[in-house]
Motif scaffolding. Structure first.
Motif, short mmCIF file in Angstrom:
data_model
loop_
_atom_site.label_atom_id
_atom_site.label_comp_id
_atom_site.label_asym_id
_atom_site.label_seq_id
_atom_site.Cartn_x
_atom_site.Cartn_y
_atom_site.Cartn_z
N MET A 178 0.83 -1.20 0.00
CA MET A 178 0.00 0.00 0.00
C MET A 178 0.87 1.26 0.00
N TRP A 179 1.59 1.49 1.09
CA TRP A 179 2.38 2.72 1.23
C TRP A 179 3.86 2.46 1.39
N GLY A 180 4.29 1.22 1.18
CA GLY A 180 5.71 0.93 1.31
C GLY A 180 6.11 0.74 2.77
N PRO A 181 7.39 0.70 3.05
CA PRO A 181 7.86 0.50 4.43
C PRO A 181 7.48 1.68 5.31
N PRO A 182 7.58 1.51 6.63
CA PRO A 182 7.11 2.56 7.56
C PRO A 182 7.76 3.92 7.36
N TRP A 183 8.96 3.98 6.74
CA TRP A 183 9.62 5.27 6.55
C TRP A 183 9.28 5.92 5.21
N SER A 184 8.38 5.30 4.44
CA SER A 184 8.00 5.87 3.15
C SER A 184 7.21 7.16 3.34
N PRO A 185 7.43 8.16 2.48
CA PRO A 185 6.66 9.42 2.58
C PRO A 185 5.17 9.23 2.31
N LEU A 186 4.79 8.13 1.70
CA LEU A 186 3.36 7.89 1.46
C LEU A 186 2.59 7.74 2.77
N TRP A 187 3.24 7.26 3.81
CA TRP A 187 2.58 7.18 5.12
C TRP A 187 2.20 8.57 5.61
N LEU A 188 3.09 9.52 5.39
CA LEU A 188 2.80 10.89 5.82
C LEU A 188 1.71 11.52 4.97
N ARG A 189 1.72 11.24 3.68
CA ARG A 189 0.70 11.82 2.80
C ARG A 189 -0.70 11.35 3.18
N ASN A 190 -0.81 10.16 3.74
CA ASN A 190 -2.11 9.58 4.07
C ASN A 190 -2.41 9.62 5.57
N ASP A 191 -1.70 10.46 6.30
CA ASP A 191 -1.94 10.62 7.73
C ASP A 191 -2.72 11.91 7.96
N PRO A 192 -3.99 11.82 8.42
CA PRO A 192 -4.78 13.04 8.65
C PRO A 192 -4.09 14.03 9.58
N PHE A 193 -3.35 13.54 10.57
CA PHE A 193 -2.64 14.41 11.50
C PHE A 193 -1.62 15.27 10.76
N VAL A 194 -0.92 14.67 9.81
CA VAL A 194 0.12 15.38 9.07
C VAL A 194 -0.47 16.37 8.07
N VAL A 195 -1.54 15.99 7.39
CA VAL A 195 -2.12 16.85 6.36
C VAL A 195 -3.19 17.79 6.91
N ALA A 196 -3.31 17.85 8.23
CA ALA A 196 -4.34 18.69 8.85
C ALA A 196 -4.34 20.14 8.36
N PRO A 197 -3.17 20.78 8.14
CA PRO A 197 -3.23 22.16 7.65
C PRO A 197 -4.01 22.32 6.35
N GLN A 198 -4.08 21.28 5.54
CA GLN A 198 -4.80 21.36 4.27
C GLN A 198 -6.30 21.27 4.44
N LEU A 199 -6.77 21.06 5.67
CA LEU A 199 -8.21 20.98 5.93
C LEU A 199 -8.80 22.34 6.29
N ALA A 200 -7.99 23.37 6.39
CA ALA A 200 -8.48 24.70 6.74
C ALA A 200 -9.55 25.15 5.75
N GLY A 201 -10.65 25.63 6.29
CA GLY A 201 -11.73 26.13 5.45
C GLY A 201 -12.81 25.11 5.13
N LEU A 202 -12.56 23.84 5.43
CA LEU A 202 -13.56 22.80 5.22
C LEU A 202 -14.51 22.72 6.41
N SER A 203 -15.70 22.25 6.16
CA SER A 203 -16.63 21.91 7.23
C SER A 203 -16.28 20.49 7.70
N LEU A 204 -15.96 20.35 8.99
CA LEU A 204 -15.45 19.09 9.53
C LEU A 204 -16.34 18.59 10.67
N TYR A 205 -16.57 17.27 10.67
CA TYR A 205 -17.30 16.63 11.77
C TYR A 205 -16.49 15.41 12.20
N VAL A 206 -16.14 15.36 13.49
CA VAL A 206 -15.24 14.32 13.98
C VAL A 206 -15.82 13.71 15.25
N TYR A 207 -15.91 12.38 15.25
CA TYR A 207 -16.52 11.65 16.37
C TYR A 207 -15.64 10.49 16.81
#
Length: 332
Positions: A221-250
């Motif tokens: 899927m994303w390669g070994p644990p040190w692959s940058p794809l893990w970071l691209r698919n981590d909501p915590f890491v990409v959180a700044p890109q969510l600015a301006g969206l309507s978000l609902y989290v449970y």
């Protein structure tokens, strides 16, 4: 002084025929001109008014089944509902584990429920899983953000007025898809999602979970644990890109609640499993809440005191999120 001569019947007839031919020619030209204008105008597709349909949409993975409940009044908004880790190949679990269809039946939003994607995290994989003989490479992000909106656009659904919501695996995917495709999604929702994949032990936990759910190899899927794809698919890491969206989290506490009434050994086992999974989702979601707060990004957070990792709670939470979804997509 001019004296008009009386016209003979033949000349009167000839003039009458000339005028009639001229008028007929004008009418025909007007008609031809009108048809050309209409033909040159772009086709205006409108979504069907209500009803349920199952369609097959082409993709790089082959045809993908999609269950659709059309907007009640032909509106152009859509809500994508994503499944969990053990997504089935015959039906999206939102259609039979919850009352999602009834919840939105009278609303002007189309529910879009793709079928399949077990252990996929709804992302584009690097290669087929080499542990279970998978024949094709998962390309779910491409499907959900290119192939499926291409099809829906031919049925009157906007490419730009969409929301995406998922549970567990689907909750994680909803956030990353929305972060990377801001032109498509205005709303993103996560129910018991794993939103901090960089937390200690999370990558190992995902590896074990995917082996259990279909013997999928996370390295495909994303390669070994040190692959940058893990970071691209981590909501915590990409959180700044969510600015301006309507978000609902449970995420719930993991403590048994009103929907947990085990009576048999297997039910006690499932409840215990659901408690552990939800506690982990809560830890991830609390970290995600802290990250959004530190960035000044507003979101609606729901942290009930009781609830396990199970469908009845997600169905109830979808109903709570419904007003925010409809307001964001202008789909009442």
């Amino acid at each position: 002084m001019c004296i008009s001569r009386p016209q003979t019947p033949n000349r009167l007839l000839q003039r009458l025929l000339t005028v009639t031919a001229s008028l007929l020619a004008c009418v025909m030209l007007a008609g031809i001109s009108g048809q050309a204008t209409a033909g040159a105008a772009p086709l205006a597709h409108r979504a069907p008014w209500g009803g349920y349909e199952e369609v097959w949409v082409p993709s790089e993975m082959g045809p993908i089944k999609v269950q659709i409940q059309w907007a009640s009044r032909g509106g152009n908004a859509a809500l994508y509902l994503l499944d969990g880790l053990r997504a089935r190949n015959d039906r999206n679990a939102w259609t039979f584990e919850t009352n999602a269809l009834d919840q939105f039946r009278n609303d002007n939003v189309t529910l879009v429920m793709p079928v399949g994607g077990e252990s996929s995290f709804y992302t584009d994989w690097m290669a087929p899983s080499n542990f279970n003989g998978q024949q094709t490479t998962y390309k779910w992000e491409t499907f959900l953000t290119r192939d499926l909106p291409n099809y829906l656009e031919t049925r009157g659904v906007s490419r730009h007025n969409n929301g995406v919501l998922g549970l567990s695996m689907g909750g994680s995917a909803a956030m990353t898809l929305a972060a990377h495709h801001r032109d498509q999604f205005k709303f993103a929702g996560s129910l018991s999602g794993y939103l901090n994949l960089s937390a200690p032990g999370m990558r190992e936990a995902i590896r074990v979970s995917m082996l259990d759910a279909g013997r999928y190899n996370v390295d495909s899927m994303w390669g070994p644990p040190w692959s940058p794809l893990w970071l691209r698919n981590d909501p915590f890491v990409v959180a700044p890109q969510l600015a301006g969206l309507s978000l609902y989290v449970y995420a719930a506490s993991g403590l048994p609640g009103p929907f947990d009434q085990p009576n048999a050994p297997i039910e006690y086992f499932n409840t215990a499993t659901g408690m552990g999974l939800e506690a982990l989702a809560l830890a991830n979601t609390r970290a995600f809440e802290f990250k959004l707060n530190s960035l000044g990004i507003p979101a609606t957070f729901s942290f009930p005191a009781h609830g396990t990792h199970s469908w009845p709670y997600w169905s109830a939470e979808l109903w709570k999120a419904r007003p925010q979804i409809l307001n964001t997509l202008n789909a009442w």
